[in-house]
Design a protein around this motif. Structure first.
Motif, PDB file in Angstrom:
ATOM      1  N   SER A 288      41.198  39.633  36.283  1.00 38.86           N
ATOM      2  CA  SER A 288      41.765  40.321  37.341  1.00 38.86           C
ATOM      3  C   SER A 288      41.908  41.781  37.210  1.00 38.86           C
ATOM      4  CB  SER A 288      43.255  39.962  37.558  1.00 38.86           C
ATOM      5  OG  SER A 288      43.512  38.495  37.677  1.00 38.86           O
TER       6      SER A 288
ATOM      7  N   ALA B 157      36.065  35.068  38.576  1.00 40.12           N
ATOM      8  CA  ALA B 157      37.292  34.292  38.973  1.00 40.12           C
ATOM      9  C   ALA B 157      38.455  34.497  37.842  1.00 40.12           C
ATOM     10  CB  ALA B 157      36.930  32.867  39.049  1.00 40.12           C
ATOM     11  N   ARG B 158      37.828  34.713  36.393  1.00 41.84           N
ATOM     12  CA  ARG B 158      38.811  34.374  35.347  1.00 41.84           C
ATOM     13  C   ARG B 158      39.457  35.805  34.938  1.00 41.84           C
ATOM     14  NH1 ARG B 158      36.966  35.963  30.441  1.00 41.84           N
ATOM     15  NH2 ARG B 158      34.956  36.520  30.277  1.00 41.84           N
TER      16      ARG B 158
ATOM     17  N   ASP C 135      43.347  43.908  34.054  1.00 36.77           N
ATOM     18  CA  ASP C 135      43.500  43.281  32.655  1.00 36.77           C
ATOM     19  C   ASP C 135      42.953  44.356  31.758  1.00 36.77           C
ATOM     20  OD1 ASP C 135      44.257  41.057  33.615  1.00 36.77           O
ATOM     21  OD2 ASP C 135      42.298  39.980  33.721  1.00 36.77           O
TER      22      ASP C 135
END
Length: 360
Positions: free
Chosen positions: A79, A76-77, A82
Motif C-alpha cells: 500500500s 496487491a500486497r 508502506d
C-alpha cells in the motif's frame, strides 16, 4: 514522467554527477519508492569503475530503504505509505531457477536499458542492477521490496538489501553450515561481518576471520569471530587451522580478490568447500590443482546474494534484529548527505568503512 535528482555515472572511474533525471511512473507489477537511505556497496564502485563492463550513462545503487509512494496496476500486497527495503533481486517467477526457489539466479534478468530512467532531455539512462538507487526515488518490481517496521532506522534497514542477506545467506544457505562445524571467513568488511554473523546463527563451533588489518579483525571479533588471523602472515591458513584444531568445513571468501581465491582451499578440511561471494574484476583468474579437490572430496560453489528468498529471509532477519540477535546498527560506519556521495565513495574505497550510508 517526473523529475528527480540522481547521481549519474557518465564515464567509468570519474566522479558521479548529481543532476536532474526523469523517472517514469510505475508500470504493471511495479512500485515507486521515495528513498530515505541508500548504502554504498563495493559492487556499485566496481560497476562505476568499469570493472565488469556496462552501459553508460547509468545510475547505480542497490541497497536502499524508503516509503512506497505510488503503485502500478496489479500490485496487491503493498500500500502507499508502506516502509520497505529495496533489493536488486527481481525474479521473473517462472524460469527454472525461480521455480526451484533460487530467485537470485533468475534466468530472465531485466534489461536496464528498458528501465524507468531517462536523462533530463529524454536520452537513454541505464537503470543499473534493476534499482538505480543513487537517486531520490526508484521504480522497481513489487517483488523486489519487503515491508519493514515503521520504527526501524532506514540506514540500518537498507543494509538488508544486499550486504546483510549476502553474508548471512552465504553461511546459512550456500555453505550449509550446521551446529558444531567450523568456518573461515576471508575478508571482514561489510559482507564478511555478516557472513560471521550467519556462521554464528548457524551454530558454528569456531569462526576464524582473516583480514589484512587489525582494525578489521577487531570488528570481526565484535561481530562473533572466535579467532582472527592476519592475511599478510606468511601462511595464514596454518594459523587458522591451529585455532580450529583442523581445517574448516567452509571457507567463505567475501573479498573480490583473485589472490584470496587462490589460497582459500588451503584453509579447508577434507570434505570442506570454498564459498565464492566476493567478485574480482572481469579477466582476473585463480589457479588450482583439481586432483587435490578430487582426492579430498572438497568443492567450490558460487553464492549470489546469499541464495536468499527475500520474502522469507528478510522478515526472518528483521525478527532477529528486533531480538538483538542480528546486529545491523553497528554496521553503519557513517551517515552522509546524498550530496556528498563522491566523498562517501572515496571513504569506502579507503577500506576502513563497514558500510557508508547516504541519507535523504
Amino acid at each position: 514522467m517526473q523529475t528527480i535528482r540522481a547521481a549519474v555515472c557518465h564515464d567509468f572511474g570519474a566522479p558521479l554527477e548529481i543532476e536532474e533525471v526523469r523517472l517514469a511512473a510505475p508500470g504493471a507489477g511495479e512500485v515507486e519508492v521515495t528513498l530515505e537511505a541508500v548504502a554504498v556497496c563495493h559492487s556499485d564502485i566496481s560497476y562505476a569503475d568499469g570493472a565488469w563492463g556496462g552501459v553508460l550513462p547509468a545510475v547505480y545503487g542497490h541497497e536502499a530503504a524508503g516509503r512506497v509512494t505510488a503503485l502500478g496496476p496489479g500490485v496487491a500486497r503493498l500500500s502507499e505509505g508502506d516502509r520497505v527495503v529495496v533489493t536488486l533481486i527481481r525474479p521473473c517467477g517462472h524460469c527454472p531457477a525461480c521455480a526451484s526457489s533460487r530467485p537470485t539466479i533468475c534466468e530472465n534478468p531485466p534489461d536496464g536499458a528498458e528501465g524507468p530512467l531517462a536523462t533530463r532531455d529524454g536520452g537513454a539512462l541505464f537503470h543499473a542492477m534493476a534499482c538505480g538507487a543513487f537517486a531520490e526515488k526508484v521504480v522497481v518490481g513489487a517483488a523486489q521490496v519487503v515491508p519493514i517496521p515503521e520504527d526501524m532506522p532506514a540506514e540500518s534497514a537498507c543494509l538488508l538489501g544486499c550486504g546483510v542477506i549476502t553474508g548471512v545467506g552465504a553461511a546459512v544457505y550456500a555453505a550449509g553450515l550446521r551446529p558444531g562445524q567450523d568456518a573461515v571467513v576471508i575478508g571482514a568488511g561489510g559482507v564478511g561481518l555478516n557472513a560471521i554473523q550467519g556462521a554464528r546463527l548457524a551454530g558454528a563451533r569456531r569462526i576464524v576471520a582473516v583480514d589484512r588489518t587489525e582494525e578489521k579483525l577487531a570488528d570481526a571479533r565484535a561481530f562473533g569471530a572466535t579467532d582472527t588471523v592476519l592475511a599478510d602472515d606468511a601462511a595464514p591458513w596454518r594459523a587458522a587451522k591451529a585455532a580450529l584444531g583442523r581445517g574448516a568445513d567452509a571457507a567463505i571468501v567475501t573479498v573480490g580478490a583473485a589472490a584470496a581465491y587462490e589460497t582459500a582451499p588451503r584453509y579447508l578440511a577434507p570434505g570442506g568447500r570454498v564459498v565464492m561471494v566476493g567478485m574480482p574484476h572481469s579477466g582476473d583468474a585463480a589457479g588450482y590443482e583439481p586432483v587435490l579437490f578430487a582426492a579430498t572430496g572438497q568443492g567450490m560453489i558460487g553464492s549470489k546474494m546469499g541464495d536468499v528468498v527475500i520474502a522469507r529471509d528478510i522478515p526472518w532477519m528483521i525478527d532477529l534484529y528486533e531480538q538483538g540477535r542480528l546486529e545491523l546498527d553497528g554496521l553503519v560506519s557513517r551517515r552522509w548527505p546524498f550530496e556528498e556521495i563522491n566523498a562517501a565513495i572515496a571513504d569506502t574505497r579507503a577500506g576502513g568503512a563497514r558500510r557508508n550510508v547516504l541519507v535523504f
